[in-house]
Motif scaffolding. Structure first.
Motif, mmCIF file in Angstrom:
data_model
loop_
_atom_site.group_PDB
_atom_site.id
_atom_site.type_symbol
_atom_site.label_atom_id
_atom_site.label_comp_id
_atom_site.label_asym_id
_atom_site.label_seq_id
_atom_site.Cartn_x
_atom_site.Cartn_y
_atom_site.Cartn_z
ATOM 1 N N GLU A 33 47.773 39.640 19.619
ATOM 2 C CA GLU A 33 47.086 39.510 20.893
ATOM 3 C C GLU A 33 48.082 39.604 22.031
ATOM 4 N N ASP A 34 47.565 39.968 23.203
ATOM 5 C CA ASP A 34 48.419 40.021 24.384
ATOM 6 C C ASP A 34 47.580 39.696 25.614
ATOM 7 N N THR A 35 48.274 39.546 26.735
ATOM 8 C CA THR A 35 47.629 39.276 28.012
ATOM 9 C C THR A 35 48.033 40.354 29.009
ATOM 10 N N GLN A 36 47.071 40.882 29.706
ATOM 11 C CA GLN A 36 47.306 41.904 30.725
ATOM 12 C C GLN A 36 46.798 41.376 32.067
ATOM 13 N N PHE A 37 47.105 42.106 33.146
ATOM 14 C CA PHE A 37 46.535 41.801 34.456
ATOM 15 C C PHE A 37 46.252 43.115 35.164
ATOM 16 N N TRP A 38 45.015 43.248 35.664
ATOM 17 C CA TRP A 38 44.606 44.484 36.316
ATOM 18 C C TRP A 38 44.249 44.213 37.776
ATOM 19 N N LEU A 39 44.650 45.140 38.651
ATOM 20 C CA LEU A 39 44.250 45.144 40.057
ATOM 21 C C LEU A 39 43.332 46.339 40.284
ATOM 22 N N THR A 51 21.833 59.349 46.337
ATOM 23 C CA THR A 51 23.049 59.780 45.639
ATOM 24 C C THR A 51 24.247 58.996 46.166
ATOM 25 N N ALA A 52 25.005 58.407 45.252
ATOM 26 C CA ALA A 52 26.150 57.578 45.626
ATOM 27 C C ALA A 52 27.404 58.048 44.907
ATOM 28 N N ILE A 53 28.535 57.853 45.570
ATOM 29 C CA ILE A 53 29.829 58.153 44.970
ATOM 30 C C ILE A 53 30.626 56.857 44.850
ATOM 31 N N THR A 54 31.377 56.742 43.768
ATOM 32 C CA THR A 54 32.262 55.598 43.568
ATOM 33 C C THR A 54 33.641 56.114 43.188
ATOM 34 N N ILE A 55 34.639 55.663 43.929
ATOM 35 C CA ILE A 55 36.032 56.003 43.639
ATOM 36 C C ILE A 55 36.759 54.702 43.325
ATOM 37 N N ASP A 56 37.364 54.631 42.160
ATOM 38 C CA ASP A 56 38.096 53.411 41.824
ATOM 39 C C ASP A 56 39.490 53.746 41.319
ATOM 40 N N ALA A 57 40.421 52.910 41.723
ATOM 41 C CA ALA A 57 41.813 53.023 41.286
ATOM 42 C C ALA A 57 42.240 51.682 40.705
ATOM 43 N N THR A 58 43.011 51.734 39.627
ATOM 44 C CA THR A 58 43.419 50.519 38.940
ATOM 45 C C THR A 58 44.897 50.570 38.602
ATOM 46 N N GLN A 59 45.562 49.458 38.834
ATOM 47 C CA GLN A 59 46.919 49.277 38.326
ATOM 48 C C GLN A 59 46.846 48.236 37.221
ATOM 49 N N ARG A 60 47.233 48.648 36.017
ATOM 50 C CA ARG A 60 47.115 47.778 34.843
ATOM 51 C C ARG A 60 48.513 47.377 34.375
ATOM 52 N N PHE A 61 48.815 46.106 34.517
ATOM 53 C CA PHE A 61 50.090 45.575 34.053
ATOM 54 C C PHE A 61 49.908 45.102 32.615
ATOM 55 N N ARG A 62 50.582 45.769 31.686
ATOM 56 C CA ARG A 62 50.388 45.522 30.262
ATOM 57 C C ARG A 62 51.731 45.249 29.595
ATOM 58 N N GLU A 63 51.654 44.629 28.440
ATOM 59 C CA GLU A 63 52.892 44.308 27.729
ATOM 60 C C GLU A 63 53.614 45.577 27.303
ATOM 61 N N GLU A 64 54.875 45.440 26.980
ATOM 62 C CA GLU A 64 55.759 46.593 26.792
ATOM 63 C C GLU A 64 55.275 47.556 25.719
ATOM 64 N N ARG A 65 54.614 47.045 24.683
ATOM 65 C CA ARG A 65 54.190 47.942 23.595
ATOM 66 C C ARG A 65 53.165 48.972 24.067
ATOM 67 N N ASP A 66 52.420 48.657 25.152
ATOM 68 C CA ASP A 66 51.453 49.596 25.698
ATOM 69 C C ASP A 66 52.026 50.348 26.886
ATOM 70 N N GLY A 67 52.777 49.674 27.714
ATOM 71 C CA GLY A 67 53.255 50.262 28.952
ATOM 72 C C GLY A 67 52.221 50.122 30.055
#
Length: 222
Positions: A33-39, A51-67
């Protein structure tokens, strides 16, 4: 008036306490198991009638094995009937180390009352993969107001690999995602949210993989 206010405060405190407990990695019994943090940053609004548009951007801080990973996705949804939207879009997922995924999505969302049921199909293109990966996703959310300008959401999502990217693998369950969300309306067009996901990835005879993913989200509507 004091009793309803007190009840609202108790409900809010209980939900916050549950979120806090859920964020503790010690609740998982599996070893892997691991713990991540996403913005998450989200912009959404109408671009035409129904009609709607959605734009999303994410920064995912993950443990080293995933990057660490950063993502950008654009989705367009159109209301085709009462409480029913159909849509699709495309996203780019860049992982530290140079791995890139291009993801094409089609989805249908049905929102009867406080429930939201989303069915999604994804075509995932990975660097160096044997073939395109096809993934089916079914999500159920329940939304409930808990105080003025506050809303709580709980849900579960099942993700299944219809066609894995590796040619020697067959269809299988990819993940179960258990979700809790607390959102607050800062202004008429601006929301902030605290999110927790417990992600369980079955791996056959081996122990399931567990991810704890607390997140922060900012949503702007135009």
């Amino acid at each position: 008036m004091t009793r309803p206010i007190a009840r609202t405060r108790i409900r809010l405190a209980a939900l916050i306490a549950c979120l806090g407990l859920a964020w503790q990695p010690s609740i998982a019994t599996a070893a892997d198991e691991d713990t991540q943090f996403w913005l998450n940053g989200i912009v959404t609004g109408e671009i035409a009638e129904d009609t709607a548009i959605t734009i999303d951007a994410t920064q995912r801080f993950r443990e080293e094995r995933d990057g660490d990973q950063h993502t950008l996705r654009v989705m367009i949804d159109r209301e085709v009937a009462d409480e029913l939207d159909l849509g699709g879009g495309i996203g780019v997922f860049e992982t530290q180390g140079g791995l890139t995924e291009i993801r094409v999505t089609q989805q249908a969302t049905y929102t009867p009352g406080r429930f939201a049921l989303r069915t999604r199909l994804e075509e995932r293109f990975f660097d160096g993969a044997d073939r395109v990966e096809l993934r089916f996703r079914q999500r159920v959310h329940y939304n409930h107001p808990i105080a003025e300008k506050w809303r709580g959401t709980v849900g579960v999502e099942w993700l299944a690999l219809v066609q894995p990217r590796d040619a020697d693998r067959g269809p299988q369950t990819d993940q179960w995602r258990f979700q809790a969300i607390l959102s607050h309306k800062l202004a008429d067009n601006l929301d902030v949210g605290a999110i927790y996901w417990l992600v369980v990835s079955p791996r056959g005879p081996r122990e399931d993989r567990i991810n704890h993913i607390p997140q922060a989200a900012l949503t702007w509507r135009f």
